[in-house]
Design a protein around this motif. Structure first.
Motif, PDB file in Angstrom:
ATOM      1  N   LYS A  67       1.349   2.231   8.122  1.00 29.88           N
ATOM      2  CA  LYS A  67       1.927   0.883   8.139  1.00 29.88           C
ATOM      3  C   LYS A  67       2.432   0.491   9.521  1.00 29.88           C
ATOM      4  O   LYS A  67       2.928  -0.618   9.707  1.00 29.88           O
ATOM      5  N   HIS A 120       8.547   1.603  -0.636  1.00 34.36           N
ATOM      6  CA  HIS A 120       9.136   1.150  -1.901  1.00 34.36           C
ATOM      7  C   HIS A 120       8.710   2.024  -3.076  1.00 34.36           C
ATOM      8  O   HIS A 120       9.132   1.798  -4.200  1.00 34.36           O
ATOM      9  N   LYS A 139      -6.800  -5.979  -6.189  1.00 31.72           N
ATOM     10  CA  LYS A 139      -6.807  -5.787  -4.740  1.00 31.72           C
ATOM     11  C   LYS A 139      -8.249  -5.823  -4.235  1.00 31.72           C
ATOM     12  O   LYS A 139      -9.185  -5.687  -5.019  1.00 31.72           O
ATOM     13  N   TYR A 170      -8.872  -2.340  -6.998  1.00 29.82           N
ATOM     14  CA  TYR A 170      -7.744  -1.696  -7.706  1.00 29.82           C
ATOM     15  C   TYR A 170      -7.089  -2.652  -8.700  1.00 29.82           C
ATOM     16  O   TYR A 170      -6.786  -3.790  -8.368  1.00 29.82           O
ATOM     17  N   HIS A 197       2.262  -3.624 -11.316  1.00 33.18           N
ATOM     18  CA  HIS A 197       3.350  -2.902 -10.655  1.00 33.18           C
ATOM     19  C   HIS A 197       4.688  -3.638 -10.827  1.00 33.18           C
ATOM     20  O   HIS A 197       4.753  -4.848 -10.646  1.00 33.18           O
ATOM     21  N   ALA A 250      -8.793   4.449 -10.697  1.00 28.51           N
ATOM     22  CA  ALA A 250      -7.857   4.648  -9.574  1.00 28.51           C
ATOM     23  C   ALA A 250      -7.811   6.111  -9.124  1.00 28.51           C
ATOM     24  O   ALA A 250      -7.740   6.389  -7.930  1.00 28.51           O
ATOM     25  N   ASP A 297     -11.096   6.799  -7.273  1.00 25.51           N
ATOM     26  CA  ASP A 297     -11.061   6.032  -6.023  1.00 25.51           C
ATOM     27  C   ASP A 297     -10.155   6.745  -5.004  1.00 25.51           C
ATOM     28  O   ASP A 297     -10.518   6.901  -3.842  1.00 25.51           O
TER      29      ASP A 297
HETATM   30  P1  0O2 Z   1      -0.014   7.350  -3.866  1.00 27.77           P
HETATM   31  O1  0O2 Z   1      -0.677   8.621  -3.438  1.00 27.77           O
HETATM   32  O2  0O2 Z   1      -0.461   6.876  -5.213  1.00 27.77           O
HETATM   33  O3  0O2 Z   1       1.477   7.400  -3.739  1.00 27.77           O
HETATM   34  P2  0O2 Z   1       4.126  -2.575  -0.155  1.00 27.77           P
HETATM   35  O4  0O2 Z   1       4.919  -1.573  -0.988  1.00 27.77           O
HETATM   36  O5  0O2 Z   1       3.947  -3.877  -0.836  1.00 27.77           O
HETATM   37  O6  0O2 Z   1       4.614  -2.643   1.238  1.00 27.77           O
HETATM   38  P3  0O2 Z   1       2.036  -0.847  -0.757  1.00 27.77           P
HETATM   39  O7  0O2 Z   1       2.880   0.375  -0.698  1.00 27.77           O
HETATM   40  O8  0O2 Z   1       0.641  -0.729  -0.237  1.00 27.77           O
HETATM   41  O9  0O2 Z   1       2.673  -1.990   0.018  1.00 27.77           O
HETATM   42  O10 0O2 Z   1       2.132  -1.412  -2.243  1.00 27.77           O
HETATM   43  P4  0O2 Z   1       1.056  -1.520  -3.387  1.00 27.77           P
HETATM   44  O11 0O2 Z   1      -0.305  -1.681  -2.855  1.00 27.77           O
HETATM   45  O12 0O2 Z   1       1.557  -2.555  -4.330  1.00 27.77           O
HETATM   46  O13 0O2 Z   1       1.188  -0.128  -4.134  1.00 27.77           O
HETATM   47  C1  0O2 Z   1       0.889   1.057  -3.520  1.00 27.77           C
HETATM   48  C2  0O2 Z   1       0.415   2.050  -4.543  1.00 27.77           C
HETATM   49  O14 0O2 Z   1      -0.509   1.442  -5.454  1.00 27.77           O
HETATM   50  C3  0O2 Z   1      -0.376   3.150  -3.861  1.00 27.77           C
HETATM   51  O15 0O2 Z   1       0.508   4.147  -3.432  1.00 27.77           O
HETATM   52  C4  0O2 Z   1      -1.322   3.608  -4.968  1.00 27.77           C
HETATM   53  O16 0O2 Z   1      -0.663   4.438  -5.897  1.00 27.77           O
HETATM   54  C5  0O2 Z   1      -1.648   2.287  -5.640  1.00 27.77           C
HETATM   55  N1  0O2 Z   1      -2.800   1.621  -4.989  1.00 27.77           N
HETATM   56  C6  0O2 Z   1      -2.777   0.472  -4.294  1.00 27.77           C
HETATM   57  N2  0O2 Z   1      -4.002   0.141  -3.866  1.00 27.77           N
HETATM   58  C7  0O2 Z   1      -4.835   1.105  -4.306  1.00 27.77           C
HETATM   59  C8  0O2 Z   1      -6.276   1.311  -4.197  1.00 27.77           C
HETATM   60  O17 0O2 Z   1      -7.008   0.540  -3.599  1.00 27.77           O
HETATM   61  N3  0O2 Z   1      -6.765   2.444  -4.803  1.00 27.77           N
HETATM   62  C9  0O2 Z   1      -5.967   3.321  -5.482  1.00 27.77           C
HETATM   63  N4  0O2 Z   1      -6.538   4.381  -6.034  1.00 27.77           N
HETATM   64  N5  0O2 Z   1      -4.620   3.149  -5.590  1.00 27.77           N
HETATM   65  C10 0O2 Z   1      -4.075   2.066  -5.014  1.00 27.77           C
HETATM   66  P5  0O2 Z   1       0.104   5.039  -2.193  1.00 27.77           P
HETATM   67  O18 0O2 Z   1       1.352   5.422  -1.490  1.00 27.77           O
HETATM   68  O19 0O2 Z   1      -0.918   4.352  -1.348  1.00 27.77           O
HETATM   69  O20 0O2 Z   1      -0.566   6.299  -2.806  1.00 27.77           O
END
Ligand code: 0O2
Length: 209
Positions: free
Chosen positions: A66, A80, A121, A125, A129, A160, A163
């Protein structure tokens, strides 16, 4: 990347303890809520629940992705989902039942809501949430700790998980042909969830007969 590179690293163990306390509270509250729902409706919409506290190494990796400096402050401010709970449901309609349940419960303070079912997304995805604030009492003061609740169907979870595995293999540079296929498969998942949900509505009519 090493743990020693975080600014304010001496405060990390206490922070991790707070996350642990908050996760315990959140899990208990959610389990009670879902059990009560199952009792009242004679139906449990939840297949399973998974939870985790993000490991330090993953937190650092995410901060780096980030573009934030590796500091204690940035973990608290910008990550978060240090506490993550995933509620996996059977049918699409179950997701919205769970979302309503959590949102209407006075135990949960909602901070943010992301509907990646209505607005998937770019990767394809799909999930719902909720970002909630969990109150924990330490040294006679109440602190609010953020936690991310992901709510999805088994089909969304299947997509997910795979992916995630594939993305991890390629790090940042996912070849276009693979990301396009993953996106196409997510369309199949969405279609399948809709069909299963319709079938479940028909099954419910049989229950009433
Ligand atoms: P892990 O390993 O699951 O912990 P923001 O919080 O809004 O600043 P962020 O963190 O990108 O931005 O928020 P988002 O996208 O709402 O939620 C993040 C989490 O959603 C990710 O955590 C994943 O668990 C899931 N996620 C989001 N996009 C994808 C995707 O394209 N593919 C998969 N498989 N999961 C996704 P982490 O920390 O990335 O991973």
């Amino acid at each position: 990347m090493t743990y020693t590179s975080i600014i304010g690293k001496e405060k990390i163990p206490e922070l991790m303890l707070k996350y642990e306390f908050a996760l315990n509270i959140l899990e208990t509250q959610l389990n009670i809520l879902i059990k009560e729902f199952s009792f009242l409706h004679g139906y449990n919409p939840v297949e399973h629940i998974k939870s985790r506290i993000k490991e330090e190494a993953s937190a650092l990796k995410k901060l780096e992705q980030k573009g934030y400096a590796l500091t204690y402050y940035n973990i608290v401010k910008h990550l978060h989902d240090m506490i993550g709970i995933r509620i996996v449901c059977s049918f699409l309609s179950d997701i919205y039942d769970i979302v309503d349940l959590i949102k209407s419960s006075p135990q949960f303070q909602l901070k943010e809501e992301k509907d990646y079912i209505k607005y998937p997304k770019e990767s394809g995805y799909i999930s719902y949430h909720l970002l909630v604030l969990v109150p924990i009492c330490l040294n006679n003061t109440i602190e609010y700790v953020e936690a991310e609740i992901q709510i999805r169907t088994m089909a969304m979870d299947f997509w997910a998980s795979l992916d995630h595995k594939i993305q991890y293999k390629f790090s940042k540079d996912l070849p276009k042909e693979i990301s396009e296929q993953l996106y196409d498969f997510s369309l199949d998942i969405r279609h399948l969830d809709q069909k299963m949900n319709q079938l479940n509505q028909i099954v419910k009519l049989y229950d009433k007969k």
